[in-house]
Design a protein around this motif. Structure first.
Motif, short mmCIF file in Angstrom:
data_model
loop_
_atom_site.label_atom_id
_atom_site.label_comp_id
_atom_site.label_asym_id
_atom_site.label_seq_id
_atom_site.Cartn_x
_atom_site.Cartn_y
_atom_site.Cartn_z
N GLY A 1 0.82 -1.21 0.00
CA GLY A 1 0.00 0.00 0.00
C GLY A 1 0.85 1.25 0.00
N LYS A 2 0.18 2.39 0.06
CA LYS A 2 0.87 3.68 0.04
C LYS A 2 1.56 3.95 1.37
N ALA A 3 2.80 4.42 1.25
CA ALA A 3 3.61 4.65 2.45
C ALA A 3 2.96 5.65 3.40
N GLU A 4 2.20 6.59 2.86
CA GLU A 4 1.60 7.63 3.71
C GLU A 4 0.37 7.16 4.47
N ALA A 5 -0.14 5.99 4.13
CA ALA A 5 -1.31 5.47 4.84
C ALA A 5 -0.94 5.21 6.30
N LYS A 6 -1.72 5.77 7.23
CA LYS A 6 -1.37 5.70 8.66
C LYS A 6 -1.84 4.40 9.32
N LYS A 7 -2.84 3.78 8.75
CA LYS A 7 -3.39 2.56 9.34
C LYS A 7 -3.02 1.34 8.48
N THR A 8 -3.03 0.19 9.12
CA THR A 8 -2.78 -1.07 8.40
C THR A 8 -3.89 -2.06 8.72
N LEU A 9 -4.52 -2.56 7.68
CA LEU A 9 -5.56 -3.57 7.82
C LEU A 9 -4.91 -4.95 7.63
N GLU A 10 -4.93 -5.76 8.67
CA GLU A 10 -4.36 -7.09 8.61
C GLU A 10 -5.43 -8.08 8.15
N ASP B 1 -6.86 3.71 -2.39
CA ASP B 1 -7.25 5.08 -2.04
C ASP B 1 -6.39 5.65 -0.91
N GLY B 2 -5.54 4.81 -0.32
CA GLY B 2 -4.66 5.29 0.74
C GLY B 2 -5.31 5.35 2.11
N ARG B 3 -6.46 4.70 2.27
CA ARG B 3 -7.13 4.70 3.58
C ARG B 3 -6.36 3.84 4.57
N TYR B 4 -5.67 2.82 4.05
CA TYR B 4 -4.88 1.93 4.88
C TYR B 4 -3.93 1.13 3.99
N THR C 1 -10.35 -18.18 10.04
CA THR C 1 -10.22 -17.37 8.83
C THR C 1 -11.57 -17.26 8.12
N PRO C 2 -11.84 -16.11 7.49
CA PRO C 2 -10.99 -14.92 7.46
C PRO C 2 -11.13 -14.11 8.75
N THR C 3 -10.06 -13.44 9.10
CA THR C 3 -10.08 -12.51 10.23
C THR C 3 -9.43 -11.21 9.77
N LEU C 4 -10.01 -10.10 10.18
CA LEU C 4 -9.44 -8.77 9.90
C LEU C 4 -9.06 -8.13 11.22
N LYS C 5 -7.93 -7.43 11.23
CA LYS C 5 -7.50 -6.72 12.43
C LYS C 5 -6.95 -5.35 12.04
N MET C 6 -7.15 -4.38 12.93
CA MET C 6 -6.55 -3.06 12.76
C MET C 6 -6.21 -2.53 14.15
N ASP C 7 -5.02 -2.00 14.29
CA ASP C 7 -4.55 -1.49 15.59
C ASP C 7 -4.63 -2.57 16.67
N ALA D 1 -18.69 -0.43 6.89
CA ALA D 1 -19.10 0.03 8.22
C ALA D 1 -18.06 -0.35 9.27
N ALA D 2 -17.60 -1.60 9.21
CA ALA D 2 -16.63 -2.08 10.22
C ALA D 2 -15.30 -1.38 10.09
N VAL D 3 -14.79 -1.22 8.86
CA VAL D 3 -13.51 -0.57 8.66
C VAL D 3 -13.61 0.92 8.95
N GLY D 4 -14.74 1.52 8.62
CA GLY D 4 -14.95 2.95 8.92
C GLY D 4 -14.81 3.19 10.41
N THR D 5 -15.39 2.31 11.20
CA THR D 5 -15.30 2.43 12.67
C THR D 5 -13.86 2.21 13.12
N ALA D 6 -13.19 1.22 12.56
CA ALA D 6 -11.82 0.93 12.95
C ALA D 6 -10.87 2.09 12.60
N LEU D 7 -11.10 2.71 11.47
CA LEU D 7 -10.24 3.84 11.06
C LEU D 7 -10.38 5.04 11.98
N LYS D 8 -11.51 5.17 12.64
CA LYS D 8 -11.74 6.29 13.57
C LYS D 8 -11.12 5.99 14.93
N GLY D 9 -10.83 4.72 15.20
CA GLY D 9 -10.36 4.32 16.52
C GLY D 9 -8.93 4.77 16.79
#
Length: 270
Positions: free
Chosen positions: A88-97, A124-127, A236-242, A262-270
């Motif tokens: 992904g883009k280096a400037e993306a602050k979050k990482t979706l596992e 899009d650089g969201r993560y 599996t599948p499992t998604l993780k962020m932070d 919806a789930a990722v939107g909430t995680a990105l705000k966390g």
């Protein structure tokens, strides 16, 4: 006929009979020698075959041998033993596992339904995306398809991150993903067939050689071990962020685009 001639004839007859018996004896001896020789050769062949069979039976499988092999990490990886696959883009602050097992049918459903949305968020650089592969289904169902597919994914990653993502999408596609109980992914030829649907891998001899040679088999085993040691990952599948599992409102993995957004939107705000 004179008595002398008669006696000479008898003597000659006895001599011919003696010579014939000697020839018969020699032929019989020769036959016995051939039979013995053939028997010895056959015995050695059988013994050799048995010995070879024992050696082969005791010879470690390719995956057992891979445990002790030198680890070769694919290009485009980072971290210890190249086990961090982050794209992904280096400037993306979050990482979706994203945690997936190649044989997992639910992972296939997730990729077919939500995969494009996951990739778009990365583009899009969201993560950034981090992939962690598993092979627990090989143990549960028997076989080696998950490990073999992980190794092939490593070969695709060695080509480029884009080739990796495209190959992963093809692997989970409705066209190519096998039934959970079918160990088709253990077949190198089938993995190469899947790869031929990806432009960057089609006819790619380096990729094909890495798949056939098992270049990244050890890496696949290490990746699977990383999955097993991941906190909070039950399947599996499992998604993780932070460090937190990303779930839909019902507590499971988001299996629709709406649930994912919806789930990722909430995680990105966390």
């Amino acid at each position: 006929m004179s008595q002398r001639n008669s006696q000479a004839a008898k003597t000659a007859a006895r001599e011919r009979l003696r010579q014939e018996r000697e020839r018969d004896a020699k032929r019989a001896k020769a036959r016995r020698q051939v039979v013995v020789a053939v028997s010895v050769v056959a015995g050695l062949a059988i013994a050799g075959g048995v010995a070879y069979g024992i050696v082969q039976a005791n010879k470690p499988s390719a995956w057992e041998a891979a445990k002790d092999a030198k680890l070769v990490a694919p290009a485009n990886t980072s971290g210890k033993n190249g086990l961090d696959v982050i794209i992904g883009k280096a400037e993306a602050k979050k990482t979706l596992e994203v945690y997936e097992d190649p044989r997992c049918p639910v992972c296939a459903s997730f990729e077919q339904t939500v995969g494009e949305a996951v990739k778009k968020g990365m583009d899009d650089g969201r993560y950034k995306l981090q992939f962690v592969g598993a092979s627990f289904l090989d143990d549960r169902l028997t076989g080696t398809g998950s490990k073999n597919a992980l190794s092939a994914l490593g070969a695709a990653l060695d080509v480029s991150p884009e080739a990796f993502l495209d190959f992963k999408a093809a692997l989970y596609s409705a066209e190519f993903h096998p039934e959970e109980s079918a160990d088709k992914l253990a077949d190198d030829a089938y993995l190469i067939k899947i790869a031929n649907s990806v432009d960057a891998l089609k006819g790619n001899k380096d990729f094909e050689k890495d798949v056939k040679d098992g270049t990244f088999d050890k890496w696949a085993l290490e990746m699977s071990e990383k999955f097993s040691n991941s906190e909070g990952v039950e399947g599996t599948p499992t998604l993780k962020m932070d460090g937190k599992v990303v779930t839909s409102a019902n507590g499971g993995a988001p299996m629709t685009v709406e649930e994912f957004e919806a789930a990722v939107g909430t995680a990105l705000k966390g």
